[in-house]
Design an enzyme around this catalytic site. Structure first.
Site, PDB file in Angstrom:
ATOM      1  N   ASN A   9       0.870  -1.180   0.000  1.00  0.00           N
ATOM      2  CA  ASN A   9       0.000   0.000   0.000  1.00  0.00           C
ATOM      3  C   ASN A   9       0.905   1.228   0.000  1.00  0.00           C
ATOM      4  OD1 ASN A   9      -1.813   2.031   0.419  1.00  0.00           O
ATOM      5  ND2 ASN A   9      -2.500   1.331   2.440  1.00  0.00           N
ATOM      6  N   LYS A  11       0.087   4.215  -0.241  1.00  0.00           N
ATOM      7  CA  LYS A  11      -0.582   5.399   0.336  1.00  0.00           C
ATOM      8  C   LYS A  11      -0.327   6.605  -0.581  1.00  0.00           C
ATOM      9  CE  LYS A  11      -0.176   3.121   4.756  1.00  0.00           C
ATOM     10  NZ  LYS A  11      -0.082   3.186   6.205  1.00  0.00           N
ATOM     11  N   HIS A  93      -9.447   1.167   4.755  1.00  0.00           N
ATOM     12  CA  HIS A  93      -8.164   1.360   5.438  1.00  0.00           C
ATOM     13  C   HIS A  93      -8.338   2.274   6.653  1.00  0.00           C
ATOM     14  CE1 HIS A  93      -4.057   2.528   6.265  1.00  0.00           C
ATOM     15  NE2 HIS A  93      -3.729   1.387   5.699  1.00  0.00           N
ATOM     16  N   GLU A  95      -6.734   4.673   7.651  1.00  0.00           N
ATOM     17  CA  GLU A  95      -6.605   6.114   7.358  1.00  0.00           C
ATOM     18  C   GLU A  95      -7.884   6.666   6.742  1.00  0.00           C
ATOM     19  OE1 GLU A  95      -2.923   5.490   5.317  1.00  0.00           O
ATOM     20  OE2 GLU A  95      -2.096   4.880   7.253  1.00  0.00           O
ATOM     21  N   GLU A 163      -5.422  -5.000  10.321  1.00  0.00           N
ATOM     22  CA  GLU A 163      -4.377  -4.008  10.553  1.00  0.00           C
ATOM     23  C   GLU A 163      -4.677  -3.247  11.847  1.00  0.00           C
ATOM     24  OE1 GLU A 163      -2.326  -2.783   6.683  1.00  0.00           O
ATOM     25  OE2 GLU A 163      -4.166  -1.642   6.719  1.00  0.00           O
ATOM     26  N   GLY A 169       2.463   2.200  10.796  1.00  0.00           N
ATOM     27  CA  GLY A 169       3.403   3.314  10.677  1.00  0.00           C
ATOM     28  C   GLY A 169       4.102   3.675  11.977  1.00  0.00           C
ATOM     29  N   SER A 209       3.422  -2.172  10.263  1.00  0.00           N
ATOM     30  CA  SER A 209       4.872  -2.219  10.509  1.00  0.00           C
ATOM     31  C   SER A 209       5.506  -3.564  10.132  1.00  0.00           C
ATOM     32  CB  SER A 209       5.198  -1.843  11.959  1.00  0.00           C
ATOM     33  OG  SER A 209       4.787  -0.505  12.219  1.00  0.00           O
TER      34      SER A 209
END
Ligand code: 13P
Length: 246
Positions: A9, A11, A93, A95, A163, A169, A209
């Protein structure tokens, strides 16, 4: 057996020069032919990236809306992906959920619409740190999964990405045991609430991560069927993650 699946991904990263570099390391590989490899790229670079990717790597969008067309400024639809032969989309996701305020209902509608349009979906779920600390991990991931299950007819073209938000991250990867525990509980949830066949065949991948260093241990867990990789998917180490399954 479930085919191992590794998604990158990107992003909101990459430009033509950086994408050229990523495509070079993907071409150099070698990528394990027993692994399905997909890269999720910003929408403006989808057709460019697709035109230079090797044939053993598939491309994905990172978001689509819940209807085919209309007055929805800034959005793209699954029909537009199909028109450009983009086979996959990442939906739900963390985000999208937490930065852009998408809720379970909208995400489920988007997943259902993408599948109906013929686009395969990497559907993402995961709990926040405070939810884990309050022992609400199961409640949250079951709720997020049920919202999708209630709206779709088949899981055949879905990969479920677990996730945990606290691992994305942050460099704080879930331990193999922590990830396996949630994957196992999700599989049991599917057996009870969808069907034993879906529980057995659905790929549940881990994201948060993932690095070349921790991927091998995670890949040993029996219910971890692959990875969704953020930061490390932009670097040559991604090849090692693709090849992490022994
Ligand atoms: P990182 O691998 O950078 O933690 O991101 C994970 C992720 O969000 C993949 O979708």
């Amino acid at each position: 057996a479930r085919k191992f699946f590794v998604g990158g991904n990107w992003k909101m990263n990459g430009n033509k020069k950086e994408i050229n570099d990523i495509v070079e390391f993907l071409k150099a590989g070698p990528l394990d032919p027993n692994v399905e490899v997909v890269v999720g790229c910003p929408s403006i670079y989808l057709t460019y990236t697709k035109s230079i990717l090797p044939s053993n790597v598939f491309i994905s969008a990172q978001n689509t809306y819940k209807v085919p067309k209309g007055a929805f400024t800034g959005e793209i639809s699954p029909a537009m992906l199909v028109d450009n032969e983009i086979p996959w989309v990442i939906l739900g996701h963390s985000e999208r959920r937490n930065v852009f305020g998408e809720n379970d209902e909208l995400i489920a509608e988007k997943v259902a619409h993408a599948l109906e349009a013929g686009v395969k979906v990497i559907a993402c779920i995961g709990e926040k740190l405070e939810e884990r600390e309050a022992n609400k991990t199961e409640e949250v991931v079951f709720r997020q999964t049920k919202a999708i299950a209630d709206k779709i007819k088949s899981w055949d073209n879905v990969v479920l990405a677990y996730e945990p938000v606290w691992a994305i991250g942050t460099g704080k990867t879930a331990s193999p045991q922590q990830a396996q525990e949630v994957h196992d509980k999700l599989r049991a949830w599917f057996a009870k609430n969808v069907s034993p066949a879906v529980s057995e065949s659905l790929r549940i991948i881990y994201g948060g991560s993932v690095t070349a260093d921790n991927a091998k241990e995670l890949a040993k867990e029996k219910d971890i069927d692959g990875f969704l990789v953020g930061g490390a998917s932009l670097k040559p180490d991604f090849v090692k993650i693709v090849n992490a399954k022994q």
